[in-house]
Design an enzyme around this catalytic site. Structure first.
Site, PDB file in Angstrom:
ATOM      1  N   THR A   1     -24.753  21.004   3.192  1.00  0.00           N
ATOM      2  CA  THR A   1     -24.406  22.223   3.827  1.00  0.00           C
ATOM      3  C   THR A   1     -23.610  22.123   4.980  1.00  0.00           C
ATOM      4  O   THR A   1     -23.487  21.051   5.320  1.00  0.00           O
ATOM      5  CB  THR A   1     -25.593  22.915   3.759  1.00  0.00           C
ATOM      6  OG1 THR A   1     -26.405  23.014   2.378  1.00  0.00           O
ATOM      7  CG2 THR A   1     -25.646  24.416   4.444  1.00  0.00           C
TER       8      THR A   1
ATOM      9  N   ASP B   1     -31.484  25.170  -6.647  1.00  0.00           N
ATOM     10  CA  ASP B   1     -32.240  25.838  -5.742  1.00  0.00           C
ATOM     11  C   ASP B   1     -33.240  26.877  -6.430  1.00  0.00           C
ATOM     12  O   ASP B   1     -34.298  27.227  -5.532  1.00  0.00           O
ATOM     13  CB  ASP B   1     -31.637  26.354  -4.426  1.00  0.00           C
ATOM     14  CG  ASP B   1     -30.977  25.340  -3.511  1.00  0.00           C
ATOM     15  OD1 ASP B   1     -31.857  24.305  -3.368  1.00  0.00           O
ATOM     16  OD2 ASP B   1     -30.305  25.842  -2.545  1.00  0.00           O
TER      17      ASP B   1
ATOM     18  N   SER C   1     -33.151  30.042  -0.837  1.00  0.00           N
ATOM     19  CA  SER C   1     -32.278  28.941   0.082  1.00  0.00           C
ATOM     20  C   SER C   1     -33.336  28.962   1.374  1.00  0.00           C
ATOM     21  O   SER C   1     -34.128  29.188   1.815  1.00  0.00           O
ATOM     22  CB  SER C   1     -30.893  29.461   0.532  1.00  0.00           C
ATOM     23  OG  SER C   1     -30.340  28.965   1.621  1.00  0.00           O
ATOM     24  N   SER C   2     -32.908  27.568   1.987  1.00  0.00           N
ATOM     25  CA  SER C   2     -33.666  27.367   3.324  1.00  0.00           C
ATOM     26  C   SER C   2     -32.380  27.600   4.687  1.00  0.00           C
ATOM     27  O   SER C   2     -32.973  27.315   5.731  1.00  0.00           O
ATOM     28  CB  SER C   2     -33.908  25.982   3.372  1.00  0.00           C
ATOM     29  OG  SER C   2     -35.000  25.586   2.453  1.00  0.00           O
TER      30      SER C   2
END
Ligand code: GLY
Length: 569
Positions: free
Chosen positions: A379, A421, A450-451
């Site tokens: 990311t 995810d 999501s994180s």
């Protein structure tokens, strides 16, 4: 002419910056970031940071710069920068208004809960990670259009043009970029059934130029037609053709249906600070808020940076927060999230009351918290502040390095593998080892959990910090540590970014320790407390900006872990 002058501008500014960098403390031992008065841009790649600062200098605001940076990263940082993925923006305007934009990918209309399982209900290895079925409907271009329409100043074309120039003129590869491309050469061939322009039979080396001709044409269509330049017309046709050829399920209907969503940011107090972060479908904001609120009950300043006692308390908080994450969080448009309860002081006090001094709690003993209102690793991040004090914090992703590895033929961009995810089977860990549950099960048009944790911090009601990082499941804990490193441990922004990190996510029950994070004494103490430690090479790749007491900005890029660069003016 326009093309040549823009190219010269980039060359000139880069040379100027290199010269400037000699006088800047951006060296391995740097303890302070790049100080500036009028604006700061911190990204994973120097070309993108430079383009962002050029936009600020030419009268653009932080939102304009963010749009230009997003497109520039899609060219200069193809492993995570993207137009074929999605992301989240958290912002705070100079008047103190805050909010967020969700441009996360969505499951295709034809997606089903069991699409990655075989007839025996077992997960088909790799299907959610590589190739056409791993791809979620991309959101990045729509997100940038929305952000620009609502808050931008400069004409759209001026924000996309620098990326067109980069793509046409080529990008000189750094060692990090060449090495990363080389790692995935076989994957590119395997997924695309042929070599793609990211393949190089001799192997890439530092100094090679990577030209992105097809991507340049795609970016020109986006420059000229905005949303329609991606979700319909030639780009959409090429995208759908590639997916069809590889048995994908995304249709024109999916592209037509895709829209970003404006959402209220998660906001919680921590002492005289306010944490402003991303709401679901990212778990980042709620998890970070729970961690910060939980931390208020401990004297972490006194227990000190990365001591056994501090790591013990933070790890126990993390263990409980990630158990909640796995159970309760998903797309808020599909599942009811007990947000108020999860963030309430009573809930957290109760939940954290089982933390014992000097003793690890096995994760097997931690279940999700009791809430009574349930009804129902690559990311990239960038941080920007402009001279008026508008702040934008964006984390954007293709999920894995180069996403699904599937390249849209003739359009020059990679598609995400964000479907991984989702909780593809309850209890089955995803590529980050995260387990999930029904709340994050696959449904048509749903957004996957999501994180990503793009975050802004206020101090005494004023803008204080803009921060975020890549790192999959470790994003939340890296942001948490970076904020505490400044607030509790008195570090500069650069020291906090450079600082070695650790991570725990409930399951698997182990603490990841970044190389150099702790000494042997601390290691032994943690083992005696009952912790299993696992050494890892690197954690986090922070991009952060701190507003200093005199109003200047300290831009801190994670240059010890990548090509990350802070520029200011
Ligand atoms: N794909 C990483 C994340 O969204 O957390």
């Amino acid at each position: 002419m326009k093309k040549i002058s823009s190219y010269l501008l980039i060359c000139f500014t880069l040379v100027a910056c290199q010269a400037k960098k000699k006088n800047q403390p951006q060296q391995e031992k740097s303890t302070i970031g790049v100080i500036s008065s009028n604006g700061s841009v911190v990204t994973a790649h120097p070309l993108a940071s430079q383009i962002g600062v050029d936009i600020l200098k030419s009268g653009g605001n932080a939102f304009d710069a963010a749009v230009a940076v997003q497109f520039a990263l899609a060219v200069s940082y193809p492993r995570a920068g993207n137009i074929g993925g999605g992301g989240f923006a958290v912002f705070r305007n100079s008047n103190g208004d805050t909010g967020s934009l969700d441009f996360r990918e969505k499951a295709p209309l034809a997606a089903t809960k069991d699409m990655y399982l075989d007839k025996d209900g077992e997960v088909i290895k790799g299907l959610s990670l590589k190739g056409s079925l791993a791809v979620g409907v991309p959101g990045s271009v729509d997100g940038m259009v929305e952000l620009h329409q609502k808050y931008g100043n400069l004409p759209w074309e001026e924000l996309v043009q620098p990326a067109v120039n980069l793509a046409e003129n080529g990008v000189i590869l750094t060692k990090f970029e060449a090495d990363k491309l080389n790692t995935f050469q076989e994957n590119f061939k395997e997924v695309n059934n042929t070599s793609i322009y990211l393949n190089n039979e001799k192997g890439w080396i530092k100094g090679d130029t990577l030209y992105h001709q097809n991507l340049a044409s795609t970016l020109k269509r986006i420059r000229d037609k905005g949303r329609a330049g991606f979700y319909s017309g030639a780009t959409a046709q090429l995208l759908l053709k590639t997916l069809k050829k590889h048995d994908g399920i995304i249709t024109q209907g999916d592209l037509d249906h895709y829209h970003s969503v404006w959402r209220e940011a998660i906001e919680v107090p921590y002492k005289n600070y306010k944490i402003i972060s991303m709401p679901p479908p990212s778990s980042g904001g709620i998890a970070l808020a729970q961690l910060m609120e939980g931390s208020e009950n401990y004297d972490l300043k006194n227990s000190g940076y990365n001591t056994a006692e501090t790591i013990h308390i933070m790890t126990e908080l993390e263990r409980r927060v990630y158990a909640d994450r796995a159970t309760f969080l998903g797309d808020p448009d599909y599942v009811e999230i007990p947000q108020e309860m999860l963030l309430s002081k009573d809930y957290l006090r109760n939940r954290n009351s089982s933390i014992l001094p000097g003793k690890a709690t096995p994760s097997a003993e931690i279940k999700e918290g009791k809430v009574d209102i349930i009804e129902s690793t690559e990311t990239t991040h960038f941080s920007i502040v402009d001279k008026k004090g508008n702040a934008v914090s964006i984390t954007t992703t293709l999920n894995g390095n180069y996403g699904s590895k599937l390249l849209v033929e003739g359009a020059g961009f990679l598609l995400n593998n964000e479907m991984d995810d989702f909780s593809i089977k309850p209890g089955h860990p995803n590529q980050f080892g995260l387990v999930g549950n029904e709340a994050n099960a696959i449904e048509a048009e749903k957004r996957m959990l999501s994180s990503m944790t793009p975050t802004i911090v206020e101090k005494d009601h004023q803008l204080f910090m803009v921060v975020g990082t890549p790192g999959g499941s470790t994003i939340i804990t890296s942001v948490y540590q970076t904020i505490l490193n400044v607030i509790e441990h008195g570090m500069t922004m650069q020291e906090a970014v450079n600082a070695k990190k650790f991570h725990h996510q409930w399951l698997p029950d182990q603490v990841l320790i970044e190389k150099g994070a702790i000494d042997n004494g601390t290691r032994n103490k943690l083992k005696e407390m009952g912790y299993t430690l696992k050494d890892v090479k690197s954690l986090g790749k922070m991009e952060a900006i701190l507003i200093l007491p005199d109003g200047t900005m300290e831009g801190a890029a994670d240059y010890t872990r990548g090509d990350d660069t802070a520029f200011g003016y």
